[in-house]
Motif scaffolding. Structure first.
Motif, PDB file in Angstrom:
ATOM      1  N   GLN A  14     -47.615  24.100  12.794  1.00 22.50           N
ATOM      2  CA  GLN A  14     -47.590  23.675  11.391  1.00 22.50           C
ATOM      3  C   GLN A  14     -46.176  23.239  11.054  1.00 22.50           C
ATOM      4  O   GLN A  14     -45.226  23.969  11.308  1.00 22.50           O
ATOM      5  CB  GLN A  14     -48.014  24.813  10.458  1.00 22.50           C
ATOM      6  CG  GLN A  14     -47.927  24.473   8.985  1.00 22.50           C
ATOM      7  CD  GLN A  14     -48.923  23.411   8.562  1.00 22.50           C
ATOM      8  OE1 GLN A  14     -50.109  23.604   8.687  1.00 22.50           O
ATOM      9  NE2 GLN A  14     -48.440  22.303   8.058  1.00 22.50           N
ATOM     10  N   MET A  15     -46.048  22.043  10.514  1.00 28.44           N
ATOM     11  CA  MET A  15     -44.744  21.533  10.104  1.00 28.44           C
ATOM     12  C   MET A  15     -44.603  21.683   8.593  1.00 28.44           C
ATOM     13  O   MET A  15     -45.573  21.508   7.853  1.00 28.44           O
ATOM     14  CB  MET A  15     -44.599  20.071  10.511  1.00 28.44           C
ATOM     15  CG  MET A  15     -44.570  19.880  12.007  1.00 28.44           C
ATOM     16  SD  MET A  15     -44.311  18.167  12.496  1.00 28.44           S
ATOM     17  CE  MET A  15     -45.987  17.624  12.680  1.00 28.44           C
ATOM     18  N   PHE A  16     -43.402  22.021   8.157  1.00 27.37           N
ATOM     19  CA  PHE A  16     -43.094  22.179   6.736  1.00 27.37           C
ATOM     20  C   PHE A  16     -41.898  21.309   6.387  1.00 27.37           C
ATOM     21  O   PHE A  16     -40.933  21.232   7.140  1.00 27.37           O
ATOM     22  CB  PHE A  16     -42.743  23.639   6.420  1.00 27.37           C
ATOM     23  CG  PHE A  16     -43.885  24.595   6.609  1.00 27.37           C
ATOM     24  CD1 PHE A  16     -44.696  24.936   5.545  1.00 27.37           C
ATOM     25  CD2 PHE A  16     -44.141  25.153   7.850  1.00 27.37           C
ATOM     26  CE1 PHE A  16     -45.751  25.818   5.707  1.00 27.37           C
ATOM     27  CE2 PHE A  16     -45.193  26.035   8.032  1.00 27.37           C
ATOM     28  CZ  PHE A  16     -46.001  26.369   6.952  1.00 27.37           C
ATOM     29  N   LEU A  17     -41.959  20.671   5.226  1.00 20.33           N
ATOM     30  CA  LEU A  17     -40.823  19.893   4.728  1.00 20.33           C
ATOM     31  C   LEU A  17     -39.776  20.804   4.122  1.00 20.33           C
ATOM     32  O   LEU A  17     -38.587  20.519   4.171  1.00 20.33           O
ATOM     33  CB  LEU A  17     -41.288  18.874   3.695  1.00 20.33           C
ATOM     34  CG  LEU A  17     -42.271  17.829   4.214  1.00 20.33           C
ATOM     35  CD1 LEU A  17     -42.749  16.959   3.063  1.00 20.33           C
ATOM     36  CD2 LEU A  17     -41.639  16.996   5.306  1.00 20.33           C
ATOM     37  N   ASP A  18     -40.230  21.884   3.522  1.00 21.98           N
ATOM     38  CA  ASP A  18     -39.368  22.883   2.905  1.00 21.98           C
ATOM     39  C   ASP A  18     -40.214  24.135   2.729  1.00 21.98           C
ATOM     40  O   ASP A  18     -41.404  24.134   3.044  1.00 21.98           O
ATOM     41  CB  ASP A  18     -38.859  22.381   1.548  1.00 21.98           C
ATOM     42  CG  ASP A  18     -37.461  22.891   1.225  1.00 21.98           C
ATOM     43  OD1 ASP A  18     -37.051  23.940   1.774  1.00 21.98           O
ATOM     44  OD2 ASP A  18     -36.778  22.249   0.417  1.00 21.98           O
ATOM     45  N   LYS A  19     -39.655  25.202   2.224  1.00 22.84           N
ATOM     46  CA  LYS A  19     -40.418  26.432   2.011  1.00 22.84           C
ATOM     47  C   LYS A  19     -41.665  26.151   1.189  1.00 22.84           C
ATOM     48  O   LYS A  19     -41.603  25.494   0.153  1.00 22.84           O
ATOM     49  CB  LYS A  19     -39.583  27.477   1.276  1.00 22.84           C
ATOM     50  CG  LYS A  19     -38.629  28.222   2.140  1.00 22.84           C
ATOM     51  CD  LYS A  19     -37.988  29.349   1.348  1.00 22.84           C
ATOM     52  CE  LYS A  19     -37.114  30.188   2.247  1.00 22.84           C
ATOM     53  NZ  LYS A  19     -36.508  31.292   1.524  1.00 22.84           N
ATOM     54  N   LYS A  20     -42.812  26.639   1.683  1.00 21.99           N
ATOM     55  CA  LYS A  20     -44.101  26.523   0.999  1.00 21.99           C
ATOM     56  C   LYS A  20     -44.533  25.083   0.750  1.00 21.99           C
ATOM     57  O   LYS A  20     -45.331  24.811  -0.133  1.00 21.99           O
ATOM     58  CB  LYS A  20     -44.097  27.318  -0.304  1.00 21.99           C
ATOM     59  CG  LYS A  20     -43.852  28.800  -0.094  1.00 21.99           C
ATOM     60  CD  LYS A  20     -43.895  29.552  -1.386  1.00 21.99           C
ATOM     61  CE  LYS A  20     -43.570  31.030  -1.147  1.00 21.99           C
ATOM     62  NZ  LYS A  20     -43.619  31.809  -2.358  1.00 21.99           N
ATOM     63  N   MET A  21     -43.994  24.121   1.524  1.00 24.60           N
ATOM     64  CA  MET A  21     -44.378  22.716   1.404  1.00 24.60           C
ATOM     65  C   MET A  21     -44.851  22.202   2.760  1.00 24.60           C
ATOM     66  O   MET A  21     -44.098  21.547   3.480  1.00 24.60           O
ATOM     67  CB  MET A  21     -43.199  21.874   0.911  1.00 24.60           C
ATOM     68  CG  MET A  21     -42.796  22.136  -0.514  1.00 24.60           C
ATOM     69  SD  MET A  21     -41.401  21.100  -1.024  1.00 24.60           S
ATOM     70  CE  MET A  21     -42.007  19.469  -0.702  1.00 24.60           C
ATOM     71  N   PRO A  22     -46.109  22.500   3.136  1.00 24.34           N
ATOM     72  CA  PRO A  22     -46.592  22.042   4.442  1.00 24.34           C
ATOM     73  C   PRO A  22     -46.653  20.524   4.522  1.00 24.34           C
ATOM     74  O   PRO A  22     -46.921  19.837   3.535  1.00 24.34           O
ATOM     75  CB  PRO A  22     -47.981  22.649   4.563  1.00 24.34           C
ATOM     76  CG  PRO A  22     -48.335  23.164   3.236  1.00 24.34           C
ATOM     77  CD  PRO A  22     -47.105  23.248   2.407  1.00 24.34           C
ATOM     78  N   TYR A  23     -46.405  20.015   5.707  1.00 27.89           N
ATOM     79  CA  TYR A  23     -46.515  18.592   5.980  1.00 27.89           C
ATOM     80  C   TYR A  23     -47.820  18.375   6.736  1.00 27.89           C
ATOM     81  O   TYR A  23     -47.954  18.746   7.886  1.00 27.89           O
ATOM     82  CB  TYR A  23     -45.333  18.107   6.817  1.00 27.89           C
ATOM     83  CG  TYR A  23     -45.389  16.641   7.153  1.00 27.89           C
ATOM     84  CD1 TYR A  23     -45.084  15.688   6.191  1.00 27.89           C
ATOM     85  CD2 TYR A  23     -45.748  16.213   8.426  1.00 27.89           C
ATOM     86  CE1 TYR A  23     -45.128  14.343   6.485  1.00 27.89           C
ATOM     87  CE2 TYR A  23     -45.798  14.859   8.722  1.00 27.89           C
ATOM     88  CZ  TYR A  23     -45.488  13.933   7.757  1.00 27.89           C
ATOM     89  OH  TYR A  23     -45.541  12.594   8.051  1.00 27.89           O
ATOM     90  N   LYS A  24     -48.808  17.811   6.072  1.00 33.50           N
ATOM     91  CA  LYS A  24     -50.145  17.581   6.625  1.00 33.50           C
ATOM     92  C   LYS A  24     -50.792  18.898   7.042  1.00 33.50           C
ATOM     93  O   LYS A  24     -50.430  19.961   6.550  1.00 33.50           O
ATOM     94  CB  LYS A  24     -50.089  16.574   7.752  1.00 33.50           C
ATOM     95  CG  LYS A  24     -49.576  15.206   7.286  1.00 33.50           C
ATOM     96  CD  LYS A  24     -49.752  14.153   8.327  1.00 33.50           C
ATOM     97  CE  LYS A  24     -49.236  12.819   7.792  1.00 33.50           C
ATOM     98  NZ  LYS A  24     -49.463  11.745   8.734  1.00 33.50           N
ATOM     99  N   ASN A  25     -51.771  18.834   7.942  1.00 34.09           N
ATOM    100  CA  ASN A  25     -52.497  20.024   8.383  1.00 34.09           C
ATOM    101  C   ASN A  25     -51.911  20.582   9.676  1.00 34.09           C
ATOM    102  O   ASN A  25     -51.207  19.880  10.396  1.00 34.09           O
ATOM    103  CB  ASN A  25     -53.973  19.691   8.611  1.00 34.09           C
ATOM    104  CG  ASN A  25     -54.669  19.304   7.333  1.00 34.09           C
ATOM    105  OD1 ASN A  25     -54.373  19.848   6.268  1.00 34.09           O
ATOM    106  ND2 ASN A  25     -55.581  18.361   7.416  1.00 34.09           N
TER     107      ASN A  25
END
Length: 53
Positions: free
Chosen positions: A17-28
């Motif tokens: 799982q990739m995240f742009l920032d805390k609690k901001m997932p990038y796609k699924n």
């Protein structure tokens, strides 16, 4: 922005799982079986995804 990659490694496959920032997932999240082909494909997708952000 503080991008992060979360890896859940298990026998035979991993969840990513990739995240742009805390609690901001990038796609699924993505399930990846442990093969050389999948590792190469994941690294190419990873670089492409974060290059465009």
């Amino acid at each position: 922005m503080n991008p992060v990659v979360g890896l859940d490694v298990a026998k035979g496959e991993s969840q990513v799982q990739m995240f742009l920032d805390k609690k901001m997932p990038y796609k699924n999240s993505v399930k990846i079986e442990h093969t050389e082909r999948n590792a190469t494909h994941f690294s190419q997708r990873f670089i492409k995804a974060f290059s465009s952000v």
